[in-house]
Design a protein around this motif. Structure first.
Motif, PDB file in Angstrom:
ATOM      1  N   ALA A   1      -8.127   1.450  -2.314  1.00  0.00           N
ATOM      2  CA  ALA A   1      -7.647   2.160  -3.341  1.00  0.00           C
ATOM      3  C   ALA A   1      -8.798   3.213  -4.000  1.00  0.00           C
ATOM      4  CB  ALA A   1      -7.293   1.358  -4.553  1.00  0.00           C
TER       5      ALA A   1
ATOM      6  N   TYR B   1       1.073  -1.136  -0.038  1.00  0.00           N
ATOM      7  CA  TYR B   1      -0.028  -0.009   0.192  1.00  0.00           C
ATOM      8  C   TYR B   1       0.824   1.201   0.054  1.00  0.00           C
ATOM      9  CZ  TYR B   1      -4.598  -2.322   0.693  1.00  0.00           C
ATOM     10  OH  TYR B   1      -5.412  -3.401   0.623  1.00  0.00           O
TER      11      TYR B   1
ATOM     12  N   VAL C   1      -4.691   7.748 -11.734  1.00  0.00           N
ATOM     13  CA  VAL C   1      -3.646   6.848 -12.165  1.00  0.00           C
ATOM     14  C   VAL C   1      -4.152   6.675 -13.847  1.00  0.00           C
ATOM     15  CG1 VAL C   1      -2.827   4.521 -12.178  1.00  0.00           C
ATOM     16  CG2 VAL C   1      -3.121   5.707 -10.058  1.00  0.00           C
ATOM     17  N   SER C   2      -5.443   6.348 -14.233  1.00  0.00           N
ATOM     18  CA  SER C   2      -5.772   5.995 -15.526  1.00  0.00           C
ATOM     19  C   SER C   2      -5.216   7.468 -16.260  1.00  0.00           C
ATOM     20  CB  SER C   2      -7.256   5.846 -15.601  1.00  0.00           C
ATOM     21  OG  SER C   2      -7.528   5.565 -16.950  1.00  0.00           O
TER      22      SER C   2
ATOM     23  N   ALA D   1     -13.706   0.955 -11.691  1.00  0.00           N
ATOM     24  CA  ALA D   1     -13.385   0.389 -10.086  1.00  0.00           C
ATOM     25  C   ALA D   1     -14.798   0.144  -9.357  1.00  0.00           C
ATOM     26  CB  ALA D   1     -12.802   1.651  -9.765  1.00  0.00           C
TER      27      ALA D   1
ATOM     28  N   ALA E   1      -8.181   5.307  -9.017  1.00  0.00           N
ATOM     29  CA  ALA E   1      -8.557   4.699 -10.370  1.00  0.00           C
ATOM     30  C   ALA E   1      -8.303   5.662 -11.216  1.00  0.00           C
ATOM     31  CB  ALA E   1      -9.443   3.726 -10.427  1.00  0.00           C
TER      32      ALA E   1
ATOM     33  N   LEU F   1       2.204   1.762  -3.447  1.00  0.00           N
ATOM     34  CA  LEU F   1       1.031   2.027  -4.338  1.00  0.00           C
ATOM     35  C   LEU F   1       0.955   3.482  -4.096  1.00  0.00           C
ATOM     36  CD1 LEU F   1      -1.229   1.424  -6.119  1.00  0.00           C
ATOM     37  CD2 LEU F   1      -2.584   0.987  -4.273  1.00  0.00           C
TER      38      LEU F   1
ATOM     39  N   ILE G   1      -7.625  -1.761 -10.026  1.00  0.00           N
ATOM     40  CA  ILE G   1      -7.196  -0.740  -8.903  1.00  0.00           C
ATOM     41  C   ILE G   1      -8.476  -0.757  -7.746  1.00  0.00           C
ATOM     42  CG2 ILE G   1      -6.989   1.498  -8.284  1.00  0.00           C
ATOM     43  CD1 ILE G   1      -5.199   2.042 -10.764  1.00  0.00           C
TER      44      ILE G   1
END
Length: 489
Positions: A266, A145, A274-275, A307, A271, A148, A260
């Motif tokens: 998360a 984590y 990051v995307s 997600a 999501a 991440l 994710i």
């Protein structure tokens, strides 16, 4: 599995269950489009009304509300720069500039179609991978984590290409705000000068302030300027060739959002961010992101809706919530006398398979409602700026107050609104601060837990394959844009 899935479709298509699904979609649109009324709040408000319902009926309404609310947040993000949900913040990066360029209808069309593609793709992935993906998520410990969170913060270099230094300063300012509140390990107060700060800076009011309220101040500066002309909506609002050009982005974002979403904690916000970054990183026109690039909207919306399905994998297979909304759904199942976990698929197969069917059936309904409302919503740009400023200010205050039904979140929103306005005037990006507010607590808490477990041995982080992979990806994500900038200069 095929028989159980057919049974799930049979349950959802019963008249009373189908009507419940329609009601859930409509409520979800409203909840999502109102800043401050998150999907979690919507589900929590709905649960008392489901006490007397059968478990299948209750889950169908809740699931459809959850899915539609995640899309609804993109409507106000695109039209007013006021994200209805935290996950829609990334949608506003390019959605609102498109509205300012007279392309509101096109942005809304891309948003709803990308959301639908993400929802359908992830729902299919959920049906076939729920159990194995949930088992993979269990391998995430404190070091994973932490890595991440570091990976998420490494996006600052690609989101701050105009000035990396300003982006890093904005990120550090956000991390400073995260330290306010109770120490997550020792429990001692840090920078708490009023009792309301014991739980830290409330994220959603801060987000509303950074985006919506700072935009109100900009509108007040520019009230004499004529609003942009409304785009003439033809057909879908965007040509099909638009989606052919971004199909790789849609597929990648859908899969990334689902993966994710499976990771507990998360959630849809990480999501979408990051995307969005991945779409910008691989794009040949990365410099247009943040200025009205349709791929930015597609990446964010496909990921945050994907997600949603991802969060159901650990919920159904292991009884572990993948998000705050999923945690509330577990509570709703428990109230109904249903225990989520490995035995759910054998003891109560009608529950998980009805959820699978509801996710698939709700998507085309959500798409139809979204496309049908584009002509109406896109005309928001015709509202005079002085009236629009008052309206956005009103819904911002309402959203912040609804966070805890006290005035403290409203003052936080105003403070962050002034700060966001000042940062934007000084050409500081606010996106890195959003990253910090989302990921800072996760990073600190899990770093300190990992240090405790390893007795202070830092090499412990490099001994775990997933952690090592994420840290390497973080270095690549951080330095590649810097090297590219240096080469271009």
């Amino acid at each position: 599995m095929v028989e159980n899935l057919l049974m799930g479709f049979g349950e959802v298509l019963q008249f009373q269950h189908f009507m419940g699904l329609l009601i859930g979609v409509m409520i979800g649109y409203f909840i999502g489009s109102m800043p401050g009324l998150t999907p979690s709040i919507g589900i929590a408000l709905l649960i008392p009304f489901t006490f007397t319902m059968q478990p299948v009926m209750a889950m169908i309404i809740i699931v459809s509300l959850y899915m539609a609310a995640e899309y609804g947040g993109g409507i106000t993000a695109i039209l007013l720069n006021a994200p209805g949900t935290p996950a829609a913040a990334a949608t506003a990066f390019d959605g609102y500039p498109m509205t300012q360029n007279g392309e509101a209808a096109k942005a809304l069309t891309i948003s709803i179609i990308a959301s639908s593609i993400g929802a359908v793709t992830s729902s299919i992935l959920l049906i076939f991978t729920a159990v194995p993906m949930a088992s993979f998520a269990l391998k995430f410990g404190p070091t994973e984590y932490f890595a991440l969170a570091i990976f998420g913060l490494s996006l600052v270099s690609s989101l701050s290409r105009e000035s990396l230094l300003k982006g890093i300063l904005s990120m550090l300012l956000g991390l400073l705000f995260v330290t306010i509140g109770l120490d997550p390990v020792m429990g001692t107060p840090r920078y708490v000068f009023v009792n309301d700060l014991f739980e830290g800076i409330p994220f959603l009011p801060a987000l509303i302030g950074l985006f919506a309220l700072s935009e109100v101040f900009y509108l007040m500066e520019d009230v004499k300027t004529r609003p942009p002309k409304a785009e003439k909506v033809k057909g879908l609002g965007a040509p099909l060739s638009t989606f052919k050009q971004m199909w790789v982005t849609l597929v990648r974002s859908s899969i990334l959002g689902y993966v994710i979403g499976v990771i507990p904690g998360a959630g849809t916000t990480i999501a979408s961010l990051v995307s969005y970054n991945e779409a910008k990183r691989v794009s040949k026109n990365s410099e247009t992101f943040g200025k009205g690039n349709p791929e930015g909207i597609a990446a964010s919306e496909a990921a945050n809706n994907a997600a949603v399905s991802g969060a159901f994998a650990p919920l159904l297979a292991l009884g572990i919530p993948g998000s705050a909304s999923a945690a509330i759904i577990i509570g709703a199942l428990t109230i109904q006398g249903v225990q989520p976990g490995p035995m759910l698929f054998s003891k109560n197969p009608e529950i998980p398979y009805s959820i699978f069917a509801a996710l698939l059936i709700a998507t085309p309904i959500m798409l139809a409602v979204g496309l049908g409302g584009i002509r109406l919503w896109s005309r928001v740009v015709l509202i005079p700026k002085r009236i629009l400023a008052v309206f956005v200010f009103g819904i911002s205050v309402l959203g912040a107050y609804a966070y805890s039904n006290t005035m403290f979140p409203v003052w936080v929103m105003i403070l962050f609104g002034l700060m966001g306005y000042g940062l934007r005037k000084a050409k500081f990006p606010t996106t890195p601060m959003v990253l910090s507010l989302v990921l800072g607590f996760m990073m600190e808490t899990n770093f300190r837990r990992a240090i405790t477990i390893s007795d202070g041995e830092l090499l412990f982080f490099l001994s775990r394959p997933i952690t090592l992979t994420l840290l390497i990806l973080s270095l690549v994500t951080l330095f590649v844009p810097i090297i590219q900038n240096l080469r271009s200069k």
